[in-house]
Scaffold this motif. Structure first.
Motif, PDB file in Angstrom:
ATOM      1  N   GLN A  58     -43.527  38.377  16.989  1.00 23.64           N
ATOM      2  CA  GLN A  58     -42.194  38.979  17.091  1.00 23.64           C
ATOM      3  C   GLN A  58     -41.210  37.961  16.540  1.00 23.64           C
ATOM      4  N   GLU A  59     -40.559  38.275  15.405  1.00 25.10           N
ATOM      5  CA  GLU A  59     -39.747  37.291  14.698  1.00 25.10           C
ATOM      6  C   GLU A  59     -38.339  37.815  14.452  1.00 25.10           C
ATOM      7  N   LEU A  60     -37.397  36.914  14.508  1.00 23.18           N
ATOM      8  CA  LEU A  60     -35.993  37.242  14.272  1.00 23.18           C
ATOM      9  C   LEU A  60     -35.479  36.334  13.162  1.00 23.18           C
ATOM     10  N   VAL A  61     -35.142  36.955  12.023  1.00 20.17           N
ATOM     11  CA  VAL A  61     -34.632  36.193  10.882  1.00 20.17           C
ATOM     12  C   VAL A  61     -33.177  35.839  11.127  1.00 20.17           C
ATOM     13  N   LEU A  62     -32.835  34.566  10.986  1.00 15.09           N
ATOM     14  CA  LEU A  62     -31.461  34.104  11.174  1.00 15.09           C
ATOM     15  C   LEU A  62     -30.662  34.321   9.896  1.00 15.09           C
ATOM     16  N   VAL A  85     -29.110  25.507  15.789  1.00 13.99           N
ATOM     17  CA  VAL A  85     -30.234  25.553  14.856  1.00 13.99           C
ATOM     18  C   VAL A  85     -29.898  24.780  13.580  1.00 13.99           C
ATOM     19  N   ALA A  86     -28.675  24.929  13.107  1.00 14.41           N
ATOM     20  CA  ALA A  86     -28.265  24.262  11.870  1.00 14.41           C
ATOM     21  C   ALA A  86     -26.754  24.029  11.895  1.00 14.41           C
ATOM     22  N   ALA A 209     -38.826  27.268   9.799  1.00  8.39           N
ATOM     23  CA  ALA A 209     -37.957  27.235   8.621  1.00  8.39           C
ATOM     24  C   ALA A 209     -38.429  28.161   7.517  1.00  8.39           C
ATOM     25  N   VAL A 210     -39.629  28.741   7.650  1.00  7.31           N
ATOM     26  CA  VAL A 210     -40.221  29.535   6.572  1.00  7.31           C
ATOM     27  C   VAL A 210     -40.015  31.020   6.844  1.00  7.31           C
ATOM     28  N   VAL A 211     -39.378  31.702   5.905  1.00 10.65           N
ATOM     29  CA  VAL A 211     -39.228  33.156   5.931  1.00 10.65           C
ATOM     30  C   VAL A 211     -40.008  33.703   4.745  1.00 10.65           C
ATOM     31  N   ASP A 212     -41.060  34.507   5.019  1.00 13.86           N
ATOM     32  CA  ASP A 212     -41.962  34.950   3.950  1.00 13.86           C
ATOM     33  C   ASP A 212     -41.876  36.432   3.608  1.00 13.86           C
ATOM     34  N   GLY A 213     -41.003  37.183   4.276  1.00 12.08           N
ATOM     35  CA  GLY A 213     -40.837  38.586   3.952  1.00 12.08           C
ATOM     36  C   GLY A 213     -41.693  39.534   4.762  1.00 12.08           C
ATOM     37  N   SER A 230     -53.695  50.840   5.105  1.00 14.87           N
ATOM     38  CA  SER A 230     -52.310  50.363   5.184  1.00 14.87           C
ATOM     39  C   SER A 230     -52.246  48.851   5.303  1.00 14.87           C
ATOM     40  N   LEU A 231     -53.185  48.247   6.012  1.00 13.17           N
ATOM     41  CA  LEU A 231     -53.180  46.783   6.130  1.00 13.17           C
ATOM     42  C   LEU A 231     -53.567  46.137   4.810  1.00 13.17           C
ATOM     43  N   THR A 232     -54.514  46.720   4.096  1.00 10.59           N
ATOM     44  CA  THR A 232     -54.927  46.173   2.802  1.00 10.59           C
ATOM     45  C   THR A 232     -53.794  46.254   1.785  1.00 10.59           C
ATOM     46  N   ALA A 233     -52.997  47.324   1.855  1.00  9.17           N
ATOM     47  CA  ALA A 233     -51.919  47.531   0.892  1.00  9.17           C
ATOM     48  C   ALA A 233     -50.609  46.864   1.298  1.00  9.17           C
ATOM     49  N   LEU A 234     -50.600  46.125   2.385  1.00 12.15           N
ATOM     50  CA  LEU A 234     -49.374  45.538   2.909  1.00 12.15           C
ATOM     51  C   LEU A 234     -48.744  44.575   1.898  1.00 12.15           C
ATOM     52  N   GLN A 235     -47.436  44.682   1.721  1.00 10.55           N
ATOM     53  CA  GLN A 235     -46.694  43.814   0.813  1.00 10.55           C
ATOM     54  C   GLN A 235     -45.486  43.235   1.529  1.00 10.55           C
ATOM     55  N   ALA A 236     -45.129  42.005   1.173  1.00 14.11           N
ATOM     56  CA  ALA A 236     -43.947  41.363   1.768  1.00 14.11           C
ATOM     57  C   ALA A 236     -42.676  42.014   1.242  1.00 14.11           C
ATOM     58  N   ASP A 237     -41.658  42.027   2.083  1.00 16.23           N
ATOM     59  CA  ASP A 237     -40.354  42.548   1.690  1.00 16.23           C
ATOM     60  C   ASP A 237     -39.553  41.410   1.056  1.00 16.23           C
ATOM     61  N   GLU A 238     -39.436  41.455  -0.273  1.00 23.72           N
ATOM     62  CA  GLU A 238     -38.787  40.351  -0.991  1.00 23.72           C
ATOM     63  C   GLU A 238     -37.299  40.253  -0.688  1.00 23.72           C
ATOM     64  N   SER A 239     -36.721  41.314  -0.136  1.00 25.85           N
ATOM     65  CA  SER A 239     -35.283  41.275   0.152  1.00 25.85           C
ATOM     66  C   SER A 239     -34.957  40.463   1.404  1.00 25.85           C
ATOM     67  N   VAL A 240     -35.958  40.188   2.207  1.00 26.82           N
ATOM     68  CA  VAL A 240     -35.743  39.414   3.430  1.00 26.82           C
ATOM     69  C   VAL A 240     -35.815  37.926   3.095  1.00 26.82           C
ATOM     70  N   ARG A 241     -34.675  37.278   3.123  1.00 26.81           N
ATOM     71  CA  ARG A 241     -34.616  35.847   2.789  1.00 26.81           C
ATOM     72  C   ARG A 241     -33.629  35.160   3.728  1.00 26.81           C
ATOM     73  N   SER A 242     -33.867  33.898   3.958  1.00 29.79           N
ATOM     74  CA  SER A 242     -32.937  33.104   4.760  1.00 29.79           C
ATOM     75  C   SER A 242     -33.259  31.629   4.585  1.00 29.79           C
ATOM     76  N   GLU A 243     -32.219  30.861   4.263  1.00 35.52           N
ATOM     77  CA  GLU A 243     -32.395  29.413   4.171  1.00 35.52           C
ATOM     78  C   GLU A 243     -32.329  28.763   5.552  1.00 35.52           C
ATOM     79  N   VAL A 244     -31.791  29.499   6.506  1.00 36.45           N
ATOM     80  CA  VAL A 244     -31.692  28.956   7.866  1.00 36.45           C
ATOM     81  C   VAL A 244     -33.050  28.986   8.555  1.00 36.45           C
ATOM     82  N   GLY A 245     -33.836  30.060   8.329  1.00 31.34           N
ATOM     83  CA  GLY A 245     -35.145  30.177   8.955  1.00 31.34           C
ATOM     84  C   GLY A 245     -35.195  31.352   9.904  1.00 31.34           C
TER      85      GLY A 245
END
Length: 424
Positions: A58-62, A85-86, A209-213, A230-245
């Motif tokens: 369970q992750e929360l992108v900052l 955090v920063a 510190a790592v956000v991978d999508g 569905s698990l085999t076809a899973l792809q990261a969401d490239e729009s999810v980014r954060s330098e904070v973590g």
């Protein structure tokens, strides 16, 4: 008379040749004897299933924030709700001011320590011990390629060395230096207050510190709806980014992977197992089977749940692993040492064979057949247990002699072996 002497010489020559041939054959057999032995020893093999899947948390992108960023937390560090955090600086001058402030605060701490250390020599000895430990910690972090920890250890080590250096200095003028530094620090803090902003944790959790999508496309809530496709076809969401973590919430983590339906037969929900990651984590992690999906083309998704070692897993996402189903223990022997028949000699010296699995062992100067049961067959070896593995008091004398034990010399190769054959 002459013919008799010639016959005698011919007979002696034949006898001599026969004796030489006999000893030659025996010497050849001795020097070309294929007898080879090796020690049997206790051994255990894990029964496992290889997996390739995803670590889910369970992750929360900052949220990102404009300006120059300086992180205040290390990977896997626990952060309380509202914790910093920063820090964000409005411009380069603000960042340079903060760097100077940190340097002055470190020097002030060293001067205050030196002033206190002047009261007792035991402080110097304690510092020497801390410096030595700091060197070992730094070396260990570099060897493990943990540069984040190495930076922290390096800063601590520099501070300790400077403290040790100040203990050799005269302490009369330290009060003046401390007063001067305190004034400079107060002025810098006042200037930095208006140009620095904090990013805080909205909830308590572990910092990464790592956000991978994958934070929003692979969550604990969707695990029970996963299918192999569905698990085999899973792809990261490239729009999810954060330098904070991000923050990892809760104490549970999951590992989802696709396995064959046959391998999943032993993985019933609720079963306790151990998971062994191929890298980054050295120990086997206790897990339980959280969910097994419906079959799809002979494959299923299994989800394993764990609640320990979460700080060590913050950097893992797509990962190979093995799920340990159990272990098999026995005595390890080479596969070529196994025999399907026992050979003995009857009262007439004739070989008699009996269908029985076992190995020949070198006992003293004799080959002794020891019956075994094969419990596991591996690559070039087998795990066996003696057919007489029972309480020692229940064995007869002959059974005790024929019982295979760890440390016995097992015969791998030998010519015309039978039970009781004298070797050598």
């Amino acid at each position: 008379m002459k013919d008799r002497a010639l016959g005698t010489k011919f007979l002696l020559a034949l006898v001599t040749l026969g004796v030489l041939a006999y000893f030659g054959i025996q010497a050849f057999r001795y020097f070309t004897d294929p007898l080879a032995t090796t020690a049997a020893y206790a051994y255990s093999v894990d029964r496992s299933v290889s997996l390739s899947g995803y670590v889910v948390r369970q992750e929360l992108v900052l949220e990102d924030s404009g300006g120059l960023l300086r992180l205040q937390r290390t990977e896997g560090e626990r952060v309380s709700a509202g914790g910093t955090v920063a820090l964000v600086y409005s411009d380069q001058a603000s960042l340079d001011r903060q760097t100077e402030l940190a340097s002055l605060e470190a020097r002030l701490e060293q001067l205050q320590f030196a002033q206190q250390a002047a009261q007792g020599a035991e402080v110097s000895l304690k510092l020497d011990t801390q410096i030595l430990q700091g060197i070992l910690d730094l070396r260990g972090a570099l060897a493990a390629d943990r540069l984040d920890k190495a930076e922290t250890y390096g800063q601590d080590l520099r501070s300790l060395v400077l403290k040790r250096d100040y203990t050799y200095s005269e302490t009369e003028d330290l009060s003046g230096q401390i007063t001067e530094l305190s004034g400079q620090i107060s002025a810098l803090r006042a200037q930095a207050a208006s140009s620095t902003r904090r990013i805080t944790a909205p909830e308590a959790g572990l910092y990464s510190a790592v956000v991978d999508g994958y934070e929003r496309v692979l969550t604990p809530d969707m695990l029970e709806s996963l299918t192999p496709s569905s698990l085999t076809a899973l792809q990261a969401d490239e729009s999810v980014r954060s330098e904070v973590g991000k923050l990892i919430l809760g104490d549970a983590w999951y590992y989802a992977a696709v396995v064959s339906e046959a391998d999943a037969q032993t993985l019933s929900e609720g079963k306790s197992l151990h998971l062994r990651f191929s890298k980054s984590v050295e120990q086997d992690l206790p897990v339980s089977v959280y969910h097994v999906s419906a079959a799809e083309s002979g494959r299923v998704v299994i989800v394993l749940r764990g609640t320990s070692y979460l700080p060590e897993l913050t950097l893992l996402r797509q990962q190979s692993a093995e799920v340990i189903l159990g272990s098999v223990s026995g005595i390890r022997v080479p596969r070529e040492a196994l025999r399907a028949e026992k050979t003995t000699l009857d009262e007439n010296g004739q070989a008699v064979t009996t269908e029985q699995a076992g190995v020949y062992c070198l006992v003293g100067m004799e080959a002794r057949f020891k019956p075994v049961e094969v419990v596991y067959s591996g690559d070039g070896f087998a795990l066996v247990r003696s057919a007489y593995d029972t309480a020692a008091g229940d064995l007869t004398g002959s059974q005790e002699v024929a019982r295979l034990r760890a440390g016995d010399q097992v015969i791998i190769a030998g010519r015309d072996l039978y039970d009781g054959k004298v070797l050598g």
